[in-house]
Enzyme design. Sequence first.
Site, mmCIF file in Angstrom:
data_model
loop_
_atom_site.group_PDB
_atom_site.id
_atom_site.type_symbol
_atom_site.label_atom_id
_atom_site.label_comp_id
_atom_site.label_asym_id
_atom_site.label_seq_id
_atom_site.Cartn_x
_atom_site.Cartn_y
_atom_site.Cartn_z
ATOM 1 N N MET A 30 -43.971 -83.097 -7.071
ATOM 2 C CA MET A 30 -42.478 -82.904 -6.726
ATOM 3 C C MET A 30 -42.265 -82.879 -5.495
ATOM 4 S SD MET A 30 -40.580 -80.543 -9.395
ATOM 5 C CE MET A 30 -41.369 -79.287 -9.131
ATOM 6 N N GLY A 31 -43.183 -83.410 -4.859
ATOM 7 C CA GLY A 31 -43.372 -83.230 -2.795
ATOM 8 C C GLY A 31 -44.165 -81.178 -2.580
ATOM 9 N N HIS A 34 -50.592 -81.034 -0.946
ATOM 10 C CA HIS A 34 -51.064 -79.823 -0.538
ATOM 11 C C HIS A 34 -52.745 -80.695 -1.506
ATOM 12 C CE1 HIS A 34 -51.916 -78.019 -5.099
ATOM 13 N NE2 HIS A 34 -50.817 -77.623 -4.772
ATOM 14 N N HIS A 37 -52.466 -83.013 -4.788
ATOM 15 C CA HIS A 37 -51.947 -83.707 -5.012
ATOM 16 C C HIS A 37 -52.905 -84.622 -4.651
ATOM 17 C CE1 HIS A 37 -48.323 -80.704 -4.995
ATOM 18 N NE2 HIS A 37 -47.760 -81.309 -6.213
ATOM 19 N N GLN A 61 -35.396 -79.324 -14.725
ATOM 20 C CA GLN A 61 -36.620 -78.206 -14.488
ATOM 21 C C GLN A 61 -36.245 -76.973 -14.354
ATOM 22 O OE1 GLN A 61 -39.687 -81.351 -13.347
ATOM 23 N NE2 GLN A 61 -40.576 -79.419 -12.773
ATOM 24 N N LYS A 149 -53.739 -77.207 -13.438
ATOM 25 C CA LYS A 149 -53.369 -76.159 -12.305
ATOM 26 C C LYS A 149 -52.033 -75.892 -14.226
ATOM 27 C CE LYS A 149 -50.764 -75.169 -9.726
ATOM 28 N NZ LYS A 149 -49.349 -74.621 -9.742
ATOM 29 N N MET A 184 -54.633 -73.944 -5.431
ATOM 30 C CA MET A 184 -53.404 -74.792 -4.065
ATOM 31 C C MET A 184 -52.062 -74.600 -4.588
ATOM 32 S SD MET A 184 -55.389 -77.123 -1.835
ATOM 33 C CE MET A 184 -57.145 -76.756 -0.662
ATOM 34 N N SER A 186 -47.560 -75.589 -4.297
ATOM 35 C CA SER A 186 -46.643 -76.243 -3.432
ATOM 36 C C SER A 186 -45.965 -74.591 -2.995
ATOM 37 C CB SER A 186 -45.839 -77.151 -3.735
ATOM 38 O OG SER A 186 -46.054 -78.030 -3.844
#
Length: 276
Positions: A30-31, A34, A37, A61, A149, A184, A186
């Site tokens: 979803m952008g 970090h 990703h 979601q 995660k 980590m 977002s």
Amino acid sequence: MKIFHTQSQLRQYLHLQRETGKTIGLVPTMGALHAGHLSLIGESKKHCALSVATIFVNPTQFNNADDLKRYPKPIEKDIELLTAVGCDVLFNPDVAEMYAEGETWDYEVGPLDTLLEGEFRPGHYKGVTQIVHKLFSLVQPDVAFFGQKDYQQYLVIKKMVSDFRLAVKLVPCAIVREADGLAMSSRNVRLNDAERKQSLALYNTLLYIKDNFGKLSNAQLEQEGKAILSNYQLEAEYLKIVDRDNLLATDDKLNAIVLVACFVGETRLIDNMMLP
């Protein structure tokens, strides 16, 4: 890196690549990317000839409209990061490209939709499976990579792949952490300095439980883990030691995982750790 915004353009390009025999790896995101990703892109590049990342903040979601509005969208920075790690393709559609008006999704997730994340975020996994099924159908990847995660999400998608008999291999990848142990995410950018220090309670709690797993009962470990969080003025939505395969309470000492979720200020964070 090639960037596509429409399904038709991406489908046509991938069809040509597939005809040359290239294997395709998919990393759905979803952008607000970090290092976690980017590690998934790295894994894809190890196993596949062509690595495809998707950036799409999926509205179905989110069960909190404000959370959807606040979700970070630094697309220019994300493109720079993906280019730097050698991602081959980015698919970055808008909502209208992915959803028709009045569209429904009838897939029933099952028991995983009522446990832990499912209990506190009703409907969340229905939205997750809806968009991931769309992306699998569009990209037709040989392999898809997901971070540990979001462990429950991985289990949900694994079940969906089995139920629909999809020809994609799922690869779960290890959590990437900051130097001080914070997983980590977002969402970490939302934390102020004081909240950032508080957030370390999640990792400290998981370490305590891992170090004492088998020495104390699961119930005692859960109780003491919540006490550690409380010392940091945090209250867990859940902190559970469960079976890795079904997220139900377990006495199995060889197949357990501990999962935790709590709010740090207004930011909801999750984390987990394999046991022992």
